[in-house]
Design a protein around this motif. Structure first.
Motif, mmCIF file in Angstrom:
data_model
loop_
_atom_site.group_PDB
_atom_site.id
_atom_site.type_symbol
_atom_site.label_atom_id
_atom_site.label_comp_id
_atom_site.label_asym_id
_atom_site.label_seq_id
_atom_site.Cartn_x
_atom_site.Cartn_y
_atom_site.Cartn_z
ATOM 1 N N GLU A 234 6.195 16.459 35.668
ATOM 2 C CA GLU A 234 7.001 16.421 34.452
ATOM 3 C C GLU A 234 7.033 17.798 33.828
ATOM 4 O O GLU A 234 6.033 18.480 33.682
ATOM 5 C CB GLU A 234 6.372 15.407 33.472
ATOM 6 N N ASP A 235 8.236 18.243 33.476
ATOM 7 C CA ASP A 235 8.434 19.507 32.785
ATOM 8 C C ASP A 235 7.917 20.690 33.589
ATOM 9 O O ASP A 235 7.453 21.695 33.058
ATOM 10 C CB ASP A 235 7.763 19.490 31.396
ATOM 11 N N GLY A 236 7.986 20.558 34.898
ATOM 12 C CA GLY A 236 7.616 21.679 35.742
ATOM 13 C C GLY A 236 6.165 22.026 35.707
ATOM 14 O O GLY A 236 5.765 23.138 35.994
ATOM 15 N N GLY A 237 5.319 21.085 35.357
ATOM 16 C CA GLY A 237 3.912 21.379 35.204
ATOM 17 C C GLY A 237 3.159 21.494 36.499
ATOM 18 O O GLY A 237 1.982 21.805 36.511
ATOM 19 N N GLY A 238 3.817 21.246 37.642
ATOM 20 C CA GLY A 238 3.150 21.438 38.917
ATOM 21 C C GLY A 238 2.201 20.335 39.300
ATOM 22 O O GLY A 238 1.370 20.506 40.164
ATOM 23 N N GLY A 239 2.267 19.172 38.648
ATOM 24 C CA GLY A 239 1.367 18.077 38.975
ATOM 25 C C GLY A 239 1.697 17.478 40.321
ATOM 26 O O GLY A 239 2.767 17.666 40.878
ATOM 27 N N ALA A 240 0.726 16.740 40.863
ATOM 28 C CA ALA A 240 0.928 16.120 42.165
ATOM 29 C C ALA A 240 1.891 14.957 42.045
ATOM 30 O O ALA A 240 1.834 14.187 41.084
ATOM 31 C CB ALA A 240 -0.410 15.650 42.713
ATOM 32 N N PRO A 241 2.783 14.782 43.023
ATOM 33 C CA PRO A 241 3.720 13.665 42.958
ATOM 34 C C PRO A 241 3.020 12.337 43.205
ATOM 35 O O PRO A 241 2.050 12.256 43.947
ATOM 36 C CB PRO A 241 4.721 13.974 44.079
ATOM 37 N N SER A 242 3.505 11.298 42.573
ATOM 38 C CA SER A 242 3.019 9.947 42.846
ATOM 39 C C SER A 242 4.189 8.992 42.743
ATOM 40 O O SER A 242 4.826 8.889 41.703
ATOM 41 C CB SER A 242 1.925 9.531 41.860
ATOM 42 N N THR A 243 4.487 8.331 43.842
ATOM 43 C CA THR A 243 5.530 7.304 43.828
ATOM 44 C C THR A 243 4.939 5.916 44.012
ATOM 45 O O THR A 243 5.642 4.976 44.383
ATOM 46 C CB THR A 243 6.582 7.583 44.922
ATOM 47 N N LEU A 244 3.630 5.780 43.767
ATOM 48 C CA LEU A 244 3.004 4.469 43.855
ATOM 49 C C LEU A 244 3.569 3.533 42.794
ATOM 50 O O LEU A 244 3.876 3.970 41.672
ATOM 51 C CB LEU A 244 1.499 4.582 43.636
ATOM 52 N N PRO A 245 3.677 2.244 43.078
ATOM 53 C CA PRO A 245 3.955 1.287 42.014
ATOM 54 C C PRO A 245 2.832 1.332 40.979
ATOM 55 O O PRO A 245 1.702 1.728 41.298
ATOM 56 C CB PRO A 245 3.991 -0.071 42.733
ATOM 57 N N PRO A 246 3.101 0.955 39.739
ATOM 58 C CA PRO A 246 2.038 0.961 38.722
ATOM 59 C C PRO A 246 0.874 0.065 39.123
ATOM 60 O O PRO A 246 1.043 -0.940 39.808
ATOM 61 C CB PRO A 246 2.746 0.419 37.472
ATOM 62 N N ASP A 247 -0.304 0.468 38.694
ATOM 63 C CA ASP A 247 -1.500 -0.309 38.979
ATOM 64 C C ASP A 247 -1.581 -1.507 38.040
ATOM 65 O O ASP A 247 -0.956 -1.537 36.978
ATOM 66 C CB ASP A 247 -2.745 0.577 38.817
ATOM 67 N N VAL A 248 -2.377 -2.499 38.415
ATOM 68 C CA VAL A 248 -2.578 -3.677 37.578
ATOM 69 C C VAL A 248 -3.705 -3.411 36.593
ATOM 70 O O VAL A 248 -4.579 -2.571 36.808
ATOM 71 C CB VAL A 248 -2.922 -4.921 38.426
ATOM 72 N N ASP A 249 -3.672 -4.124 35.464
ATOM 73 C CA ASP A 249 -4.723 -3.976 34.457
ATOM 74 C C ASP A 249 -6.068 -4.483 34.980
ATOM 75 O O ASP A 249 -7.099 -3.843 34.833
ATOM 76 C CB ASP A 249 -4.362 -4.779 33.198
ATOM 77 N N GLU A 250 -6.040 -5.662 35.579
ATOM 78 C CA GLU A 250 -7.279 -6.312 36.008
ATOM 79 C C GLU A 250 -7.092 -6.816 37.428
ATOM 80 O O GLU A 250 -6.290 -7.716 37.685
ATOM 81 C CB GLU A 250 -7.614 -7.485 35.078
ATOM 82 N N PHE A 251 -7.798 -6.205 38.358
ATOM 83 C CA PHE A 251 -7.696 -6.606 39.754
ATOM 84 C C PHE A 251 -8.695 -7.733 40.002
ATOM 85 O O PHE A 251 -9.903 -7.559 39.830
ATOM 86 C CB PHE A 251 -7.990 -5.416 40.660
ATOM 87 N N VAL A 252 -8.179 -8.890 40.404
ATOM 88 C CA VAL A 252 -9.008 -10.087 40.544
ATOM 89 C C VAL A 252 -9.253 -10.365 42.018
ATOM 90 O O VAL A 252 -8.330 -10.376 42.830
ATOM 91 C CB VAL A 252 -8.330 -11.304 39.878
ATOM 92 N N GLY A 253 -10.527 -10.658 42.369
ATOM 93 C CA GLY A 253 -10.867 -10.986 43.743
ATOM 94 C C GLY A 253 -10.869 -9.757 44.644
ATOM 95 O O GLY A 253 -10.599 -8.633 44.235
ATOM 96 N N ARG A 254 -11.232 -9.985 45.895
ATOM 97 C CA ARG A 254 -11.206 -8.940 46.918
ATOM 98 C C ARG A 254 -12.124 -7.770 46.603
ATOM 99 O O ARG A 254 -11.858 -6.636 47.032
ATOM 100 C CB ARG A 254 -9.780 -8.399 47.085
ATOM 101 N N GLN A 255 -13.197 -7.980 45.858
ATOM 102 C CA GLN A 255 -14.049 -6.853 45.499
ATOM 103 C C GLN A 255 -14.701 -6.229 46.731
ATOM 104 O O GLN A 255 -14.821 -4.998 46.825
ATOM 105 C CB GLN A 255 -15.110 -7.303 44.493
ATOM 106 N N ALA A 256 -15.132 -7.043 47.675
ATOM 107 C CA ALA A 256 -15.750 -6.495 48.884
ATOM 108 C C ALA A 256 -14.725 -5.713 49.697
ATOM 109 O O ALA A 256 -15.009 -4.599 50.175
ATOM 110 C CB ALA A 256 -16.348 -7.623 49.719
#
Length: 594
Positions: A234-256
């Motif tokens: 954003e605004d030419g700040g040189g940050g790394a690109p990310s096109t991932l979908p947004p993360d979830v607030d609370e990931f349930v299950g699958r902890q292992a």
């Protein structure tokens, strides 16, 4: 006179005919002296506006020229174009500022002092342009993580314009990202009722997809989080690109599984493990959710960015490698053309273009600490150009079956959830206290869903949408096996729809055999038992069963005392196999050309 001036300005430097002036001043019944009155209006305007504004008589009407003057409408349109262009390039701060400045040219109601004839002709399109600019400015603000500041403004706008679906979808997004999921869902239900009552229609794509994303926990970052930007900094700040979908607030299950996958990603990023990772499992088991969450929580290991690409269409058809590579390159900031190949070109042209895209992608990813998530792999051979082009990146692939073409990869296979994790997932949507109040009915629900996360999400969402229903009521509706799959469809989520691509991907004989095996039950069985049902030799039946395993419609669950493989159907797959749509399944659509 206001009407005449507004008409000339709205013409944007074009001649306005006498006929149009007549219709906008007096409608269908102009006076006999209309020509003289228009002449008088023009004379008065010339005196009021001075020498810098010229009003000329040009057949068949009049022309206004003001080269050194500023017209608020023209300034609004110029800034709106610039703002939407910045938004398309994902320069959100610039877009928000330009669009806010554009909207600042609206002072009060447009065309407030004109005739109803002019207002009827011009005001709707002006108001639509303003609303479009406003929605675009809010889109930029949401991307900048300003959801909490937007909730009050959006609440007022939705009250003022209750049938504008995009505004309501933006309000739902702001609510959800502010930790107010129940308010987001309530806004959807109110909008759905209004659309049905006033227009007789269902919610459209914008509102429906936002609703489904809220239910699935994929409608952007949670409270206090700033949205990640797609396709460059954003605004030419040189940050790394990310096109991932947004993360979830609370990931349930699958902890292992999550801990294992995060460990694998860290090892791969450090060069201590394979650079190809697979997550496999049946449709609806949560492969994408796990991969995306693991990627987000491993961001520190990939300082040069994280890319995401969907490898298949919603109906399960694979997307072409050209289209996927084009999207990945755009995520890296490359300006590349359309993904559809050379229009009207030959197969050789298409191969050349694909080779050029692979070379460019390899050059852009070489030596960079990147994570590339490829979601929904259908055919291994279609992965070849994508993997060849990202030799230095860590690639995380999700798919329904193991992909033999991805050599040396570490595979995480997801099974349905156990009872404890299934309860937690159901409770995350329906409410823990509500389930604990009806333990027997809750146990029935968990059994009917068979630990499949998609089925649990659907069931929990239906309960959340109907707060006055008892748990026993929905359990009763799911109790009938013949009706269960019809009930497991809600808010854009559908178990049958999720399973159909697996069916369509099967070879013809295996597809035909699935319906005939629907009565075999959910207990483990050997190949000779399937051979008896299918009326064929055991070796032939075993080959068909292996194809069902490869298609993620059958599990290989162990061996019997003689060392022969044992197979098992998931309960919902058995119900799916018995459906008429399974028996009459169409042949899969052709695989796109490389």
């Amino acid at each position: 006179m206001h009407t005449v001036l507004a008409t000339l300005l709205l013409a944007r430097g074009r001649v306005v005919s006498d006929t149009r002036l007549n219709s906008l001043l007096w409608g269908w019944d102009p006076p006999a002296t209309s020509g003289a009155q228009i002449y008088t209006y023009m004379s008065r305007l010339r005196k009021l506006l001075g020498d810098e504004v010229r009003i000329e008589r040009r057949q068949p009407g009049y022309l206004l020229q003001a080269p050194h003057s500023s017209v608020d409408l023209l300034e609004f349109e110029r800034l709106d174009r610039l703002g939407r262009s910045a938004l398309a390039r994902k320069r959100y701060s610039e877009a928000g500022a330009l669009l806010a400045e554009a909207l600042g040219h609206w002072r009060g109601t447009a065309l407030a002092n004109v005739t109803e004839h002019l207002a009827d002709a011009e005001l709707p399109q002006l108001e639509e342009a303003r609303m479009h600019a406003l929605e675009s400015r809010i889109e930029a603000d949401l991307a900048l993580g300003r959801h909490e500041q937007l909730t009050a403004e959006l609440t007022g706008l939705v009250a003022q314009f209750p049938l504008r679906e995009k505004l309501r979808a933006q309000l739902m997004t702001a609510f959800y990202r502010s930790g107010r999921q129940s308010d987001a869902l309530q806004s959807y239900y109110e909008g759905r009722t209004l659309l049905a009552d006033q227009l007789g229609i269902d919610p459209g794509e914008a509102l429906g997809s936002t609703y489904a994303a809220v239910l699935e926990g994929t409608r952007g970052p949670g409270p206090g989080a700033r949205a990640r930007h797609t396709g460059g900094s954003e605004d030419g700040g040189g940050g790394a690109p990310s096109t991932l979908p947004p993360d979830v607030d609370e990931f349930v299950g699958r902890q292992a599984e999550l801990a294992s996958l995060r460990s694998q990603l860290a090892e791969s990023a450090a060069g201590n493990g394979p650079r190809r990772l697979l997550v496999t499992g049946m449709a609806g088991v949560g492969k994408t959710a796990l991969a995306v969450h693991a990627a987000h929580t491993s961001a520190a290991s990939f300082r040069d960015g994280m890319l995401f690409a969907e490898l298949s269409e919603p109906d399960g058809r694979p997307r072409s490698p050209r289209e996927i590579l084009t999207g990945l390159l755009r995520g890296l900031g490359e300006r590349v053309g359309g993904a559809g190949g050379v229009q009207g070109g030959s197969a050789a042209d298409d191969r050349l273009e694909l080779e050029e895209l692979v070379r460019l992608y390899r050059a852009r990813t070489a030596g960079r600490e990147l994570l590339v998530v490829l979601d929904g792999a259908v055919e291994g051979r279609l992965l070849d150009p994508l993997l060849a082009g990202s030799a230095d990146a860590v690639v995380l692939i999700t798919g329904r079956a193991r992909l033999t073409q991805v050599t040396g990869a570490r595979t995480t296979t997801l099974a349905p959830l156990g009872d404890g994790a299934a309860f937690d997932m159901l409770a995350s949507t329906a409410g823990r206290a509500r389930l604990l109040a009806e333990p027997d009915a809750t146990d029935d629900l968990l059994a009917y869903c068979g630990g499949l996360p998609l089925a649990l999400r659907i069931t929990g969402s239906r309960l959340a949408a109907r707060p006055y229903w008892s748990v026993a009521r929905i359990a009763d509706r799911l109790a009938d096996p013949e009706n269960r799959l019809r009930e497991l469809c809600f808010g854009g989520m559908d178990v049958v729809g999720a399973l159909l691509p697996s069916l369509h991907g099967l070879p013809g004989p295996a597809r035909a055999s699935l319906g005939r095996l629907s009565g075999i039950g959910s207990a483990p069985f050997p190949a000779h038992r399937a051979a008896g049902l299918l009326g064929m030799r055991e070796a032939t039946a075993e080959r068909l069963l292996e194809e069902l395993v490869d298609g993620a419609l059958l599990d290989l669950c162990g061996v019997d005392r003689q060392g022969r493989p044992l197979y098992r159907f998931h309960e919902l797959v058995l119900l799916f196999a018995a459906l008429p749509v399974t028996a009459s399944a169409v042949h899969p659509k052709p695989t796109p050309a490389l």
